[in-house]
Scaffold this motif. Sequence first.
Motif, PDB file in Angstrom:
ATOM      1  N   MET A 112      37.819  45.475  42.709  1.00 38.98           N
ATOM      2  CA  MET A 112      38.705  44.223  42.650  1.00 38.98           C
ATOM      3  C   MET A 112      39.289  43.886  44.008  1.00 38.98           C
ATOM      4  SD  MET A 112      41.546  43.113  39.867  1.00 38.98           S
ATOM      5  CE  MET A 112      43.034  43.552  40.560  1.00 38.98           C
ATOM      6  N   TRP A 125      31.157  39.241  39.835  1.00 38.17           N
ATOM      7  CA  TRP A 125      32.576  38.988  39.526  1.00 38.17           C
ATOM      8  C   TRP A 125      32.854  40.261  38.252  1.00 38.17           C
ATOM      9  CZ3 TRP A 125      37.037  37.264  41.155  1.00 38.17           C
ATOM     10  CH2 TRP A 125      38.190  37.375  40.427  1.00 38.17           C
ATOM     11  N   GLU A 126      31.918  40.371  37.185  1.00 39.15           N
ATOM     12  CA  GLU A 126      31.963  41.257  36.261  1.00 39.15           C
ATOM     13  C   GLU A 126      31.852  42.707  36.693  1.00 39.15           C
ATOM     14  OE1 GLU A 126      29.106  39.965  33.427  1.00 39.15           O
ATOM     15  OE2 GLU A 126      30.811  38.298  32.605  1.00 39.15           O
ATOM     16  N   ASN A 183      32.764  43.917  40.016  1.00 44.23           N
ATOM     17  CA  ASN A 183      33.931  44.473  40.730  1.00 44.23           C
ATOM     18  C   ASN A 183      34.844  43.232  41.286  1.00 44.23           C
ATOM     19  OD1 ASN A 183      32.436  43.326  42.882  1.00 44.23           O
ATOM     20  ND2 ASN A 183      32.100  45.621  44.007  1.00 44.23           N
ATOM     21  N   GLN A 184      34.677  41.942  40.665  1.00 40.27           N
ATOM     22  CA  GLN A 184      35.515  41.051  41.346  1.00 40.27           C
ATOM     23  C   GLN A 184      35.319  40.868  42.935  1.00 40.27           C
ATOM     24  OE1 GLN A 184      39.446  40.955  39.644  1.00 40.27           O
ATOM     25  NE2 GLN A 184      38.634  40.777  37.678  1.00 40.27           N
ATOM     26  N   VAL A 225      34.626  33.062  34.303  1.00 44.95           N
ATOM     27  CA  VAL A 225      35.249  33.468  35.448  1.00 44.95           C
ATOM     28  C   VAL A 225      35.955  32.385  35.704  1.00 44.95           C
ATOM     29  CG1 VAL A 225      34.998  33.998  38.044  1.00 44.95           C
ATOM     30  CG2 VAL A 225      33.270  34.746  36.321  1.00 44.95           C
TER      31      VAL A 225
END
Length: 165
Positions: free
Chosen positions: A1, A70-71, A73-74, A98
């Motif tokens: 993230m 994004w899904e 690891n952001q 998102v």
Amino acid sequence: MAKKLAVRVDDRLIHGQVVTQWVNVFKAQHIVVIDNNVAKDKMQKSVLKFAAPPDIKVSIFSVDKAVEAWEKNQFGTKNVFVLFRDVNQIAELQEKGVSFEEITIGQMAIINDRKQIYKQVGLSESEAQTLMDIEKTGVKLYFQMQPTDKKESLEIMKKTFPDLH
């Protein structure tokens, strides 16, 4: 993230002001461009990567690939600066699950059916309504050309487009 995440709409994408001001203020280590057309164009991708400082990673995604990243690891573990060329792709990304906490609206050329809203920001009525719809989901949106400028709320759009809801 991502450690820190900043999101901006600027139809010039990676350019001098982004590199000399926004990237520095935010201490960005990774720039993510989300644009369906640029993601398909090798020349535009090369130009954008060349425009960024050499020590900053640049990723260029279509909306669908951005959802995947994004899904996963952001967008990684660094300070990430996300750039969009237009507001419609933000809405498309949001429809796919998102969403971002805060988005700065920067330059959007005053062309075609766009009317001047704030400094060098032009929006069509449908783009203005898209921003209002995004804001209704809890996203903080504001106009700001440079980091030193005061943040202006979306309310200023109603002077030009009084029928927004």
